[in-house]
Enzyme design. Structure first.
Site, PDB file in Angstrom:
ATOM      1  N   TYR A   1      -9.508  -8.822  -0.960  1.00 53.54           N
ATOM      2  CA  TYR A   1      -9.672  -7.706   0.141  1.00 53.54           C
ATOM      3  C   TYR A   1      -8.214  -7.335   0.672  1.00 53.54           C
ATOM      4  O   TYR A   1      -8.070  -6.256   0.927  1.00 53.54           O
ATOM      5  CB  TYR A   1     -10.508  -8.275   1.119  1.00 53.54           C
TER       6      TYR A   1
ATOM      7  N   LYS B   1      -6.624  -3.594   0.406  1.00 53.69           N
ATOM      8  CA  LYS B   1      -6.293  -2.813   1.680  1.00 53.69           C
ATOM      9  C   LYS B   1      -4.790  -2.492   1.892  1.00 53.69           C
ATOM     10  O   LYS B   1      -4.402  -1.370   2.221  1.00 53.69           O
ATOM     11  CB  LYS B   1      -7.176  -3.320   2.923  1.00 53.69           C
TER      12      LYS B   1
END
Length: 218
Positions: free
Chosen positions: A109, A113
């Protein structure tokens, strides 16, 4: 869609996989036919994965990358072309505080990002001189279905988040929506390009430890 229409707005819903170029091409064709070109693109689709890095499989890693990074790239590519042809448009990528900092047990994750912020900056440089601005918002924790699911794993509690945020609360969807609306508006943010705007109540700006921070609330 129903809520927008009930409020007097116009809306149309298309459901598909943002990581599928075939779907994105069909979406772009629909926009071109119905509206001529996209004016604003908000890349908001995303998934999380709470997993120690050493236990994260290649398949899990790739799924996060497909949705969180490949999808925004494809949408930027196909809808951005329409904007570039008209020399006008605004793209807002929804990143995260996890794109500005590292958060334990979120290797995939976090990487997705961070990558989205890198994509934002690159496209801002490539397209800014051709009339298309590209920015990102970086929300802190929000009470969404994703948060409920993640908290259900026992990874953290409400107090963990509240104690970490100088404003002592979770972000609200409206907080992030207001930032997106500002960045999307070609009048109010006409000279804002390549920015990754934290909407985190001060999370990324405060290096204090939790006990020191919470003392200030007395």
């Amino acid at each position: 869609v129903a809520c927008v229409r009930a409020g007097g707005g116009r809306a149309h819903g298309l459901v598909g996989d943002v990581a599928s170029e075939a779907f994105v091409e069909s979406l772009a064709a629909h926009v071109a036919t119905a509206h001529g070109a996209a004016d604003v693109l908000v890349n908001n689709a995303g998934i999380s994965l709470i997993m120690p890095a050493e236990d994260t499989t290649a398949e899990q890693w790739q799924r996060v990358m497909n949705i969180n990074l490949l999808g925004p790239f494809l949408l930027c590519r196909h809808l951005g072309r329409q904007m570039l042809e008209h020399r006008s448009g605004s793209i807002v990528n929804v990143a995260s505080v996890a794109g500005l900092r590292g958060v334990i047990h979120r290797a995939a994750y976090n990487a997705s990002k961070h990558g989205l912020i890198g994509l934002t900056r690159t496209l801002a440089g490539e397209w800014g001189g051709r009339g298309v601005r590209v920015n990102a918002v970086c929300p802190g924790w929000i009470k969404t279905e994703m948060d409920v699911k993640d908290m259900g794993t026992g990874a953290y509690t409400d107090d963990d988040i509240i104690d970490r945020v100088p404003m002592a609360r979770f972000a609200r969807p409206a907080d992030v929506a207001a930032a997106i609306a500002f960045l999307a508006d070609n009048e109010r943010s006409a000279f804002v390009n390549g920015v990754s705007l934290p909407v985190d109540g001060g999370w990324t700006g405060d290096a204090s430890w939790d006990s020191l921070r919470t003392k200030t609330r007395a």
